[in-house]
Design an enzyme around this catalytic site. Structure first.
Site, PDB file in Angstrom:
ATOM      1  N   ASP A  54     -21.706  35.331  13.903  1.00 14.17           N
ATOM      2  CA  ASP A  54     -21.620  36.425  12.931  1.00 14.17           C
ATOM      3  C   ASP A  54     -20.937  35.925  11.662  1.00 14.17           C
ATOM      4  OD1 ASP A  54     -21.243  38.709  11.486  1.00 14.17           O
ATOM      5  OD2 ASP A  54     -19.980  39.732  12.961  1.00 14.17           O
TER       6      ASP A  54
ATOM      7  N   GLU B 136      -5.493  10.209   0.371  1.00 13.94           N
ATOM      8  CA  GLU B 136      -4.186   9.870   0.950  1.00 13.94           C
ATOM      9  C   GLU B 136      -3.439  11.181   1.222  1.00 13.94           C
ATOM     10  OE1 GLU B 136      -2.399   7.448  -2.064  1.00 13.94           O
ATOM     11  OE2 GLU B 136      -3.621   5.694  -1.586  1.00 13.94           O
TER      12      GLU B 136
ATOM     13  N   GLU C 236      -0.825  13.758   2.425  1.00 15.26           N
ATOM     14  CA  GLU C 236       0.577  13.774   2.839  1.00 15.26           C
ATOM     15  C   GLU C 236       0.859  15.077   3.578  1.00 15.26           C
ATOM     16  OE1 GLU C 236       2.123  11.200  -1.035  1.00 15.26           O
ATOM     17  OE2 GLU C 236       2.362  13.376  -0.977  1.00 15.26           O
TER      18      GLU C 236
ATOM     19  N   GLU D 248       7.124   9.184   3.675  1.00 13.22           N
ATOM     20  CA  GLU D 248       7.017   9.390   2.234  1.00 13.22           C
ATOM     21  C   GLU D 248       8.399   9.622   1.616  1.00 13.22           C
ATOM     22  OE1 GLU D 248       5.619   9.471  -0.583  1.00 13.22           O
ATOM     23  OE2 GLU D 248       3.691   8.607  -0.026  1.00 13.22           O
TER      24      GLU D 248
ATOM     25  N   GLU E 163       2.718  10.047   5.415  1.00  9.69           N
ATOM     26  CA  GLU E 163       1.376   9.771   4.912  1.00  9.69           C
ATOM     27  C   GLU E 163       0.684   8.803   5.861  1.00  9.69           C
ATOM     28  OE1 GLU E 163      -0.380   7.168   1.283  1.00  9.69           O
ATOM     29  OE2 GLU E 163       0.851   8.854   0.641  1.00  9.69           O
TER      30      GLU E 163
ATOM     31  N   HIS F 237      -3.848  12.217  -3.050  1.00  4.75           N
ATOM     32  CA  HIS F 237      -4.449  11.325  -4.041  1.00  4.75           C
ATOM     33  C   HIS F 237      -5.804  10.862  -3.511  1.00  4.75           C
ATOM     34  CE1 HIS F 237       0.003  10.238  -5.019  1.00  4.75           C
ATOM     35  NE2 HIS F 237      -0.318  11.451  -5.416  1.00  4.75           N
TER      36      HIS F 237
ATOM     37  N   ARG G 107       2.221   6.156 -12.808  1.00  4.77           N
ATOM     38  CA  ARG G 107       1.727   7.239 -11.984  1.00  4.77           C
ATOM     39  C   ARG G 107       2.012   8.616 -12.588  1.00  4.77           C
ATOM     40  NH1 ARG G 107       2.427   2.930  -8.587  1.00  4.77           N
ATOM     41  NH2 ARG G 107       1.164   2.886  -6.689  1.00  4.77           N
TER      42      ARG G 107
ATOM     43  N   GLU H 144      -8.253   6.646  -9.159  1.00  7.02           N
ATOM     44  CA  GLU H 144      -7.470   7.472  -8.247  1.00  7.02           C
ATOM     45  C   GLU H 144      -7.112   8.787  -8.936  1.00  7.02           C
ATOM     46  OE1 GLU H 144      -3.161   7.299  -5.872  1.00  7.02           O
ATOM     47  OE2 GLU H 144      -3.543   6.024  -7.617  1.00  7.02           O
TER      48      GLU H 144
ATOM     49  N   ARG I 276      -4.982  11.834  -8.936  1.00  6.82           N
ATOM     50  CA  ARG I 276      -3.685  12.045  -8.299  1.00  6.82           C
ATOM     51  C   ARG I 276      -3.284  13.515  -8.187  1.00  6.82           C
ATOM     52  NH1 ARG I 276      -0.425   8.035  -7.537  1.00  6.82           N
ATOM     53  NH2 ARG I 276       1.454   9.243  -8.040  1.00  6.82           N
TER      54      ARG I 276
END
Length: 457
Positions: A63, A143, A145, A200, A207, A256, A328, A346, A348
Site C-alpha cells: 500500500d 564519508e 560520519e 572523528e 567515520e 563528504h 577545507r 569532494e 563537503r
C-alpha cells in the site's frame, strides 16, 4: 510482463537464480525487501524465503498511500521489484540453523507497469541515465560520519558519548573501537570493501569509509550502511545516530561525497595532467555546475532543520560557495590524487541525514548542467575563508549557503534544474514535507529561549 529479472524465455535470470541457490545454501528463512521513502527512511516488507521466486516473477504488492511522499489513498497499489544484485545476508540476524537476508527493490506503479516516479532509487537512475547519454559513468564515494551514544535504563537514546576520544585517537580514549570493528565485520559480510575507519573530531563521533563505486551502488550502500551501523550499535547497548548536529558547540556529522566521471572506455574524464590542478575542463564545468546550484542542492543534501546547526562557520563545516585545492573551508575541495584514475572532486556540504538517492541525483544533475552550459569555473580560494570578513567575501565573489531549511527550500523552488532532477512528483512532495517541517520548527520555543529570556523579561 516485462521485468529485468526475467530471461527472454520467461524463466528467471541467472542472477535471480543465483540468489535462490544462495538462499537455500545459507538457510535463509526470511527476506526483507527494502526501499526508501522520499525522506530517505528505509522501509521493508518481510516475506518467507519460500516466496523469493514469486517475488522475482511477479513482485510483491504493498500500500503506497502509507509511505511518506508516495501516492494518495485512491491510487495506493504499488509493487516491489527486487534487485537480485543487492542480495545480502544480515549479519546480526544469523542464527545457528537459519538466517535472514535483504534485497533492495525498485518500486513499480501498478497502474502503468512503469517505474514509480516517486521512488528515490528511480530518480537517481534517471540522473545516471542522463550522464550515460552524455557518454559518462558516474562514480561516487561518501564519508558518512555518525555519533555513538549511551542508552538510558529504559533503552532510550541519550547524548552521553562514553568516550573522550578525538580525531584519530586510539583506545583507551576511543572506547568505541570494538564497536567499529564489529560494524566493519558486518559490512564486509554484506559485501562492502571498507577502506578505513577512525574516531572523528568530536567525542563519540566516528567515520567508516568504503570504496568508490558507481553512483547507484554507492547510494544503495549508504542506505545499507546506516542500517548496519544502527543494528550493530544496538547489540552493544549503544544508539547510533546520523543526526547532523546532536550536541551544540561541537563539530557535527557530515557526509563528504567524492565524485568523478569516467568515459565509456574507462578513462577518468576529470583528469588532465597538463592542468595546474590536474582537473580537466569537464571536471571544472561539473564543479561549476554544483557551485551554481548549491543553494537548491542543500535542501536535498542537508534536508533537516538540524542540518543548518552544522552549517555554521567555526566547526569545520563548509558554508561558503567556493572551491579549493588546499583547504577545507570551501564547499568543494579537489583532493590530492596519486594516480590519474583518482582525480575527483569532494562535495563537503552534504550530511548523513539526507536521502542518498536524491542527494546524488541533485549533485549529478547540477554537475551535468555545468557541462552542458559550459560554465566557467571560478578560481580556487586557497586562503581560509572562515577568516574572511563580509567585505572580503564580496571582493572574492563568494556567496553563502542558505542559513536554514526554509531558505534552502525557497532556493529549491526557484531552481528548475534541481527540481527537474527530482521530477515533478518528488519535488512537489519533498517541498511540501520540508515546508511543513520548517513551519513546525519556527513555532516551537526552545530550552535555550526559556533559559535566556524567562527570568530576564
Amino acid at each position: 510482463m516485462t521485468d529485468d529479472n526475467l530471461a527472454t524465455d520467461g524463466g528467471l535470470s541467472a542472477e535471480a537464480q543465483r540468489v535462490l541457490d544462495e538462499i537455500e545454501e545459507k538457510n535463509v528463512d526470511f527476506l526483507r525487501l527494502q526501499f526508501t521513502d522520499i525522506l530517505g527512511t528505509v522501509k521493508n516488507v518481510s516475506i518467507p524465503a519460500s516466496q523469493a521466486e514469486k517475488a522475482f516473477d511477479e513482485g510483491i504488492y504493498f500500500d503506497g498511500s502509507s509511505i511518506e511522499g508516495f501516492v494518495r489513498i485512491q491510487e495506493s497499489d504499488m509493487r516491489l521489484k527486487p534487485d537480485p544484485s543487492t542480495f545480502a545476508v544480515l549479519p546480526w540476524r544469523k542464527k545457528e540453523d537459519s538466517a535472514a537476508a535483504r534485497m533492495l527493490c525498485d518500486v513499480i506503479d501498478t497502474s502503468t507497469g512503469e517505474p514509480f516516479a516517486g521512488d528515490p532509487r528511480y530518480v537517481l537512475k534517471q540522473a545516471i541515465e542522463r550522464a550515460n547519454d552524455m557518454g559518462f559513468e558516474v562514480n561516487a564515494a561518501p564519508e558518512p560520519e555518525f555519533f555513538l551514544f549511551e542508552e538510558d535504563e529504559d533503552g532510550r537514546a541519550t547524548t552521553v558519548t562514553g568516550d573522550a576520544g578525538g580525531y584519530f585517537d586510539l583506545a583507551p580514549k576511543d572506547l568505541a573501537s570494538d564497536v567499529r570493528r564489529d560494524i566493519i565485520y558486518g559490512l564486509e559480510e554484506m559485501g562492502f570493501e571498507v577502506e578505513a575507519s577512525h574516531h572523528e573530531v568530536a567525542q563519540g563521533q566516528h567515520e567508516i569509509n568504503f570504496t568508490y563505486d558507481d553512483a547507484l551502488t554507492t547510494a544503495d550502500n549508504v542506505a545499507t550502511f546506516r542500517a548496519v551501523v544502527r543494528a550493530i550499535a544496538a547489540e552493544h547497548d549503544l544508539h547510533a545516530t546520523f543526526m547532523p548536529k546532536p550536541i551544540a558547540r561541537i563539530n557535527g556529522s557530515g557526509m563528504h561525497t567524492h565524485m568523478s566521471l569516467f568515459t565509456e572506455d574507462g578513462e577518468n574524464a576529470f583528469h588532465d595532467g597538463d592542468d595546474e590542478f590536474d582537473l580537466s575542463e569537464t571536471a571544472k564545468q561539473f564543479l561549476a555546475g554544483i557551485l551554481e546550484h548549491a543553494p537548491a542542492i542543500t535542501a536535498v543534501s542537508n534536508p533537516t532543520v538540524n542540518s543548518y546547526k552544522r552549517l555554521v562557520p567555526g566547526y569545520e563545516a563548509p558554508v561558503y560557495v567556493a572551491w579549493s585545492d588546499r583547504n577545507r573551508s570551501a564547499l568543494i575541495r579537489k583532493p590530492a590524487a596519486r594516480v590519474p584514475a583518482a582525480s575527483r572532486i569532494e562535495a563537503r556540504f552534504p550530511d548523513p541525514s539526507c536521502n542518498p538517492y536524491l542527494a546524488f541525483a541533485a549533485l549529478i544533475t547540477a554537475g551535468l548542467d555545468g557541462i552542458e552550459q559550459g560554465l566557467d569555473c571560478p578560481d580556487p580560494v586557497r586562503e581560509n575563508i572562515y577568516e574572511f570578513d563580509e567585505e572580503k567575501r564580496e571582493e572574492y565573489g563568494i556567496d553563502t549557503l542558505p542559513t536554514n531549511l526554509g531558505e534552502a527550500v525557497d532556493a529549491l523552488e526557484e531552481d528548475e534544474v534541481i527540481k527537474g532532477a527530482l521530477g515533478d512528483h518528488v519535488s512537489e512532495k519533498f517541498v511540501e514535507a520540508k515546508n511543513a517541517e520548517f513551519s513546525e520548527y519556527i513555532v516551537e520555543v526552545s530550552e535555550w529561549e526559556i533559559d535566556r529570556y524567562l527570568e530576564t523579561f
